[in-house]
Scaffold this active site. Structure first.
Site, PDB file in Angstrom:
ATOM      1  N   GLY A 273       0.821  -1.209   0.000  1.00  0.00           N
ATOM      2  CA  GLY A 273       0.000   0.000   0.000  1.00  0.00           C
ATOM      3  C   GLY A 273       0.858   1.262   0.000  1.00  0.00           C
TER       4      GLY A 273
ATOM      5  N   THR B   2       0.032   5.290  -1.721  1.00  0.00           N
ATOM      6  CA  THR B   2      -0.842   6.358  -1.212  1.00  0.00           C
ATOM      7  C   THR B   2      -0.659   6.531   0.298  1.00  0.00           C
TER       8      THR B   2
ATOM      9  N   LEU C 132      -0.372   6.881   4.197  1.00  0.00           N
ATOM     10  CA  LEU C 132       0.717   6.691   5.161  1.00  0.00           C
ATOM     11  C   LEU C 132       1.834   5.836   4.576  1.00  0.00           C
TER      12      LEU C 132
ATOM     13  N   TYR D 177      -7.851   0.296  17.871  1.00  0.00           N
ATOM     14  CA  TYR D 177      -9.010  -0.570  18.148  1.00  0.00           C
ATOM     15  C   TYR D 177      -8.702  -2.051  17.890  1.00  0.00           C
TER      16      TYR D 177
ATOM     17  N   LYS E 275      -7.426  -6.513  12.346  1.00  0.00           N
ATOM     18  CA  LYS E 275      -6.262  -5.857  12.969  1.00  0.00           C
ATOM     19  C   LYS E 275      -5.875  -6.578  14.265  1.00  0.00           C
TER      20      LYS E 275
ATOM     21  N   PRO F  48      -1.571   3.549  14.827  1.00  0.00           N
ATOM     22  CA  PRO F  48      -1.798   4.989  14.672  1.00  0.00           C
ATOM     23  C   PRO F  48      -3.199   5.376  15.131  1.00  0.00           C
ATOM     24  N   GLY F  49      -3.306   6.574  15.668  1.00  0.00           N
ATOM     25  CA  GLY F  49      -4.612   7.221  15.822  1.00  0.00           C
ATOM     26  C   GLY F  49      -4.957   7.883  14.504  1.00  0.00           C
ATOM     27  N   PRO F  50      -5.749   8.948  14.514  1.00  0.00           N
ATOM     28  CA  PRO F  50      -6.164   9.558  13.247  1.00  0.00           C
ATOM     29  C   PRO F  50      -5.057  10.358  12.541  1.00  0.00           C
TER      30      PRO F  50
HETATM   31  C1  HXC Z   1     -20.968  -1.694   3.058  1.00  0.00           C
HETATM   32  C2  HXC Z   1     -19.496  -2.245   1.357  1.00  0.00           C
HETATM   33  C3  HXC Z   1     -18.959  -0.935   1.359  1.00  0.00           C
HETATM   34  C4  HXC Z   1     -19.510   0.011   2.300  1.00  0.00           C
HETATM   35  C5  HXC Z   1     -17.926  -2.090  -0.158  1.00  0.00           C
HETATM   36  N1  HXC Z   1     -18.821  -2.911   0.397  1.00  0.00           N
HETATM   37  N2  HXC Z   1     -17.986  -0.880   0.418  1.00  0.00           N
HETATM   38  N3  HXC Z   1     -20.475  -2.618   2.196  1.00  0.00           N
HETATM   39  N4  HXC Z   1     -20.509  -0.413   3.130  1.00  0.00           N
HETATM   40  N5  HXC Z   1     -19.065   1.259   2.368  1.00  0.00           N
HETATM   41  C6  HXC Z   1     -19.090  -4.309   0.026  1.00  0.00           C
HETATM   42  C7  HXC Z   1     -19.527  -4.433  -1.410  1.00  0.00           C
HETATM   43  O1  HXC Z   1     -20.916  -4.181  -1.522  1.00  0.00           O
HETATM   44  C8  HXC Z   1     -19.154  -5.882  -1.716  1.00  0.00           C
HETATM   45  O2  HXC Z   1     -20.069  -6.798  -1.164  1.00  0.00           O
HETATM   46  C9  HXC Z   1     -17.883  -6.076  -0.924  1.00  0.00           C
HETATM   47  O3  HXC Z   1     -17.878  -5.060   0.106  1.00  0.00           O
HETATM   48  C10 HXC Z   1     -16.640  -5.905  -1.786  1.00  0.00           C
HETATM   49  O4  HXC Z   1     -16.707  -4.648  -2.417  1.00  0.00           O
HETATM   50  P1  HXC Z   1     -15.810  -4.294  -3.683  1.00  0.00           P
HETATM   51  O5  HXC Z   1     -16.026  -2.857  -3.991  1.00  0.00           O
HETATM   52  O6  HXC Z   1     -16.020  -5.306  -4.766  1.00  0.00           O
HETATM   53  O7  HXC Z   1     -14.338  -4.556  -3.082  1.00  0.00           O
HETATM   54  P2  HXC Z   1     -12.915  -4.163  -3.631  1.00  0.00           P
HETATM   55  O8  HXC Z   1     -12.978  -3.604  -5.015  1.00  0.00           O
HETATM   56  O9  HXC Z   1     -12.031  -5.328  -3.361  1.00  0.00           O
HETATM   57  O10 HXC Z   1     -12.486  -2.907  -2.680  1.00  0.00           O
HETATM   58  C11 HXC Z   1     -12.152  -3.100  -1.345  1.00  0.00           C
HETATM   59  C12 HXC Z   1     -12.753  -2.017  -0.466  1.00  0.00           C
HETATM   60  C13 HXC Z   1     -12.381  -0.584  -0.949  1.00  0.00           C
HETATM   61  C14 HXC Z   1     -12.236  -2.297   0.969  1.00  0.00           C
HETATM   62  C15 HXC Z   1     -14.270  -2.140  -0.477  1.00  0.00           C
HETATM   63  O11 HXC Z   1     -12.906   0.399  -0.049  1.00  0.00           O
HETATM   64  C16 HXC Z   1     -10.902  -0.391  -1.069  1.00  0.00           C
HETATM   65  O12 HXC Z   1     -10.322  -0.664  -2.099  1.00  0.00           O
HETATM   66  N6  HXC Z   1     -10.222   0.084   0.011  1.00  0.00           N
HETATM   67  C17 HXC Z   1      -8.749   0.270   0.040  1.00  0.00           C
HETATM   68  C18 HXC Z   1      -8.315   1.511   0.787  1.00  0.00           C
HETATM   69  C19 HXC Z   1      -8.910   1.710   2.163  1.00  0.00           C
HETATM   70  O13 HXC Z   1      -9.919   1.104   2.538  1.00  0.00           O
HETATM   71  N7  HXC Z   1      -8.278   2.590   2.920  1.00  0.00           N
HETATM   72  C20 HXC Z   1      -8.714   2.924   4.312  1.00  0.00           C
HETATM   73  C21 HXC Z   1      -7.812   2.337   5.316  1.00  0.00           C
HETATM   74  S1  HXC Z   1      -8.105   3.139   6.862  1.00  0.00           S
HETATM   75  P3  HXC Z   1     -21.302  -7.438  -2.055  1.00  0.00           P
HETATM   76  O14 HXC Z   1     -21.899  -8.459  -1.141  1.00  0.00           O
HETATM   77  O15 HXC Z   1     -22.218  -6.303  -2.342  1.00  0.00           O
HETATM   78  O16 HXC Z   1     -20.671  -8.026  -3.282  1.00  0.00           O
HETATM   79  C22 HXC Z   1      -7.979   1.992   8.116  1.00  0.00           C
HETATM   80  C23 HXC Z   1      -7.989   2.369   9.601  1.00  0.00           C
HETATM   81  C24 HXC Z   1      -8.344   3.759   9.896  1.00  0.00           C
HETATM   82  O17 HXC Z   1      -7.861   0.862   7.880  1.00  0.00           O
HETATM   83  C25 HXC Z   1      -8.546   4.096  11.370  1.00  0.00           C
HETATM   84  C26 HXC Z   1      -8.853   5.587  11.480  1.00  0.00           C
HETATM   85  C27 HXC Z   1      -8.722   6.135  12.852  1.00  0.00           C
HETATM   86  P1  NAP Z   2      -4.862   4.333   2.152  1.00  0.00           P
HETATM   87  O1  NAP Z   2      -4.093   5.467   1.555  1.00  0.00           O
HETATM   88  O2  NAP Z   2      -6.199   4.013   1.617  1.00  0.00           O
HETATM   89  O3  NAP Z   2      -3.913   3.048   2.092  1.00  0.00           O
HETATM   90  C1  NAP Z   2      -4.356   1.749   1.912  1.00  0.00           C
HETATM   91  C2  NAP Z   2      -3.490   1.115   0.844  1.00  0.00           C
HETATM   92  O4  NAP Z   2      -3.769  -0.285   0.784  1.00  0.00           O
HETATM   93  C3  NAP Z   2      -3.708   1.693  -0.549  1.00  0.00           C
HETATM   94  O5  NAP Z   2      -2.479   2.162  -1.058  1.00  0.00           O
HETATM   95  C4  NAP Z   2      -4.226   0.504  -1.364  1.00  0.00           C
HETATM   96  O6  NAP Z   2      -3.679   0.560  -2.685  1.00  0.00           O
HETATM   97  C5  NAP Z   2      -3.689  -0.672  -0.579  1.00  0.00           C
HETATM   98  N1  NAP Z   2      -4.519  -1.883  -0.778  1.00  0.00           N
HETATM   99  C6  NAP Z   2      -5.849  -2.017  -0.557  1.00  0.00           C
HETATM  100  N2  NAP Z   2      -6.254  -3.254  -0.879  1.00  0.00           N
HETATM  101  C7  NAP Z   2      -5.148  -3.916  -1.296  1.00  0.00           C
HETATM  102  C8  NAP Z   2      -4.910  -5.234  -1.753  1.00  0.00           C
HETATM  103  N3  NAP Z   2      -5.907  -6.134  -1.867  1.00  0.00           N
HETATM  104  N4  NAP Z   2      -3.639  -5.597  -2.096  1.00  0.00           N
HETATM  105  C9  NAP Z   2      -2.617  -4.701  -2.001  1.00  0.00           C
HETATM  106  N5  NAP Z   2      -2.776  -3.446  -1.565  1.00  0.00           N
HETATM  107  C10 NAP Z   2      -4.029  -3.059  -1.222  1.00  0.00           C
HETATM  108  O7  NAP Z   2      -5.077   4.551   3.724  1.00  0.00           O
HETATM  109  P2  NAP Z   2      -4.076   4.960   4.910  1.00  0.00           P
HETATM  110  O8  NAP Z   2      -4.863   5.799   5.818  1.00  0.00           O
HETATM  111  O9  NAP Z   2      -2.783   5.439   4.369  1.00  0.00           O
HETATM  112  O10 NAP Z   2      -3.861   3.548   5.631  1.00  0.00           O
HETATM  113  C11 NAP Z   2      -2.574   2.945   5.720  1.00  0.00           C
HETATM  114  C12 NAP Z   2      -2.533   2.024   6.931  1.00  0.00           C
HETATM  115  O11 NAP Z   2      -2.677   2.789   8.133  1.00  0.00           O
HETATM  116  C13 NAP Z   2      -3.630   0.976   6.971  1.00  0.00           C
HETATM  117  O12 NAP Z   2      -3.115  -0.238   7.483  1.00  0.00           O
HETATM  118  C14 NAP Z   2      -4.621   1.541   7.940  1.00  0.00           C
HETATM  119  O13 NAP Z   2      -5.415   0.550   8.549  1.00  0.00           O
HETATM  120  C15 NAP Z   2      -3.682   2.196   8.931  1.00  0.00           C
HETATM  121  N6  NAP Z   2      -4.291   3.231   9.754  1.00  0.00           N
HETATM  122  C16 NAP Z   2      -4.604   4.425   9.215  1.00  0.00           C
HETATM  123  C17 NAP Z   2      -5.139   5.415  10.035  1.00  0.00           C
HETATM  124  C18 NAP Z   2      -5.466   6.770   9.523  1.00  0.00           C
HETATM  125  O14 NAP Z   2      -5.975   7.604  10.278  1.00  0.00           O
HETATM  126  N7  NAP Z   2      -5.188   7.089   8.286  1.00  0.00           N
HETATM  127  C19 NAP Z   2      -5.371   5.144  11.385  1.00  0.00           C
HETATM  128  C20 NAP Z   2      -5.053   3.895  11.894  1.00  0.00           C
HETATM  129  C21 NAP Z   2      -4.497   2.948  11.060  1.00  0.00           C
HETATM  130  P3  NAP Z   2      -4.460  -0.010  -3.986  1.00  0.00           P
HETATM  131  O15 NAP Z   2      -5.805   0.598  -3.985  1.00  0.00           O
HETATM  132  O16 NAP Z   2      -3.552   0.392  -5.117  1.00  0.00           O
HETATM  133  O17 NAP Z   2      -4.482  -1.504  -3.818  1.00  0.00           O
END
Ligand code: HXC
Ligand code: NAP
Length: 289
Positions: A16, A19, A21, A149, A164, A191-193
């Site tokens: 990851g 983008t 972090l 969490y 996690k 990490p926190g936010p």
């Molecule tokens: C409910 C959802 C949904 C949503 C997707 N789904 N988004 N359900 N609410 N918001 C469901 C879909 O309907 C589908 O189920 C299934 O999840 C898979 O969705 P796809 O879009 O086909 O998945 P995919 O293309 O693999 O994408 C994965 C993803 C997407 C997780 C859904 O958001 C993504 O690519 N995320 C990567 C980056 C990311 O999430 N970054 C944040 C990290 S922050 P059905 O049954 O309908 O087929 C973090 C901690 C932060 O982790 C802590 C902060 C303090």
């Molecule tokens: P982010 O930019 O969305 O990073 C998530 C990365 O994961 C993306 O670069 C995405 O790239 C990659 N990814 C998603 N699905 C993948 C897959 N199937 N295979 C390979 N790569 C995949 O979000 P972020 O906030 O920087 O998060 C980074 C890390 O910090 C995560 O572990 C998150 O849980 C943790 N975290 C973040 C926060 C926060 O406040 N931001 C807080 C606590 C923990 P592609 O879409 O190209 O695959």
């Protein structure tokens, strides 16, 4: 934070890393002399980031497309990284998927999707690289990015919390197993936010925060230090934990959240809003009694 060249000669894989972090950590590793592999699904994003970071730091960045859920694709990352850089000695399991939703609204596939990216993605990378390090007698270092969490759990992000927590269990288990046998260190950061587009779009959408991002749901309000994190603060910690300066730190999870989770946990934490007059009145009453 660290001395110049503190990571010189290292090759670190950041999942990851295109983008958020992951990109910020990759940038700082490069500034400290490491070579970096960034791996995730979107090759175009990775290539853009690689060009940008190479130009900014003068370091070497290899972008590799990979879905962390697919073991064969992860093996290909190892093969390509070793072919390009000769060896790999650091891994940051940073890739994640997440979104907020009441749990009862989730489909089974939605649950699978988040757990597979976070937990399976982490153990796929750890297993592929661990087997290689053990075979090559490399005392490598693994850094897993979790969240606070992971141990408290959290409403509305249950698949992420479960995954996690699993990653944290892997961290502590392998710190002992691979630490004792092979000298491989395994640590985590919680990490926190920290504002990133990926997290903010999915976890604090406009419907919740509104346009100005200032209402009571803004994460800064939950942090004693009254702010969110700065990416460089997290990059400093990540570089330190991967470096030789942390060579006796193993199996640790370091929280970097400005005190956020403890504030949520403390019985009386909400009392910080009480005025001096209220505290005076409480003291007078207590003394009378
Ligand atoms: C409910 C959802 C949904 C949503 C997707 N789904 N988004 N359900 N609410 N918001 C469901 C879909 O309907 C589908 O189920 C299934 O999840 C898979 O969705 P796809 O879009 O086909 O998945 P995919 O293309 O693999 O994408 C994965 C993803 C997407 C997780 C859904 O958001 C993504 O690519 N995320 C990567 C980056 C990311 O999430 N970054 C944040 C990290 S922050 P059905 O049954 O309908 O087929 C973090 C901690 C932060 O982790 C802590 C902060 C303090
Ligand atoms: P982010 O930019 O969305 O990073 C998530 C990365 O994961 C993306 O670069 C995405 O790239 C990659 N990814 C998603 N699905 C993948 C897959 N199937 N295979 C390979 N790569 C995949 O979000 P972020 O906030 O920087 O998060 C980074 C890390 O910090 C995560 O572990 C998150 O849980 C943790 N975290 C973040 C926060 C926060 O406040 N931001 C807080 C606590 C923990 P592609 O879409 O190209 O695959």
């Amino acid at each position: 934070m660290l001395r110049d060249n503190a990571l010189q000669g290292r090759t670190i894989v950041v999942t990851g890393g295109g983008t958020g972090l992951g990109k910020s950590m990759a940038r700082y590793f490069l500034m400290l002399g490491a070579s970096v592999v960034i791996a995730s699904r979107k090759l175009e994003t990775l290539q853009k980031t690689a060009e940008e970071l190479a130009a900014e730091t003068g370091g070497q960045v290899l972008p590799l497309a990979c879905d962390a859920r697919d073991y064969a694709q992860v093996e290909k990352v190892l093969t390509d990284a070793v072919a390009h850089f000769g060896r790999v000695d650091g891994l940051v399991n940073n890739a994640a998927g997440n979104f907020i939703s009441p749990t009862e609204r989730l489909s089974a596939r939605a649950f699978d999707t988040v757990v597979d990216i976070v937990l399976k993605g982490t153990y796929n990378f750890t297993l592929v690289f661990g087997k290689y390090w053990i075979a090559e007698h490399i005392k490598a270092s693994v850094l897993n990015i979790v969240t606070t969490y992971a141990w408290t759990g959290s409403a509305f992000v249950v698949p992420s919390a479960a995954a996690k927590a699993g990653v944290l269990a892997i961290t502590r288990s392998l710190a002992v197993e691979w630490g004792a046998k092979y000298g491989i260190r395994t640590n985590a950061i919680a990490p926190g936010p920290f504002p990133t587009q990926g997290a903010w779009e999915r976890l604090f959408p406009a419907e919740i925060l509104g346009e100005k991002l200032v209402n009571e749901h803004h994460p800064a309000h939950r942090v004693p230090l009254k702010r969110v994190g700065d990416h460089q603060e997290l990059a400093n910690l990540a570089a330190f934990l991967l470096s030789d300066y942390a060579s006796f730190i193993n199996g640790e999870v370091v929280t970097i959240d400005g005190g956020e989770w403890l504030m949520g946990a403390g019985e009386f934490s909400g009392f910080h809003t009480l005025s001096d007059e209220t505290w005076d009145a409480i003291a007078q009453q207590a003394k009378k009694k």
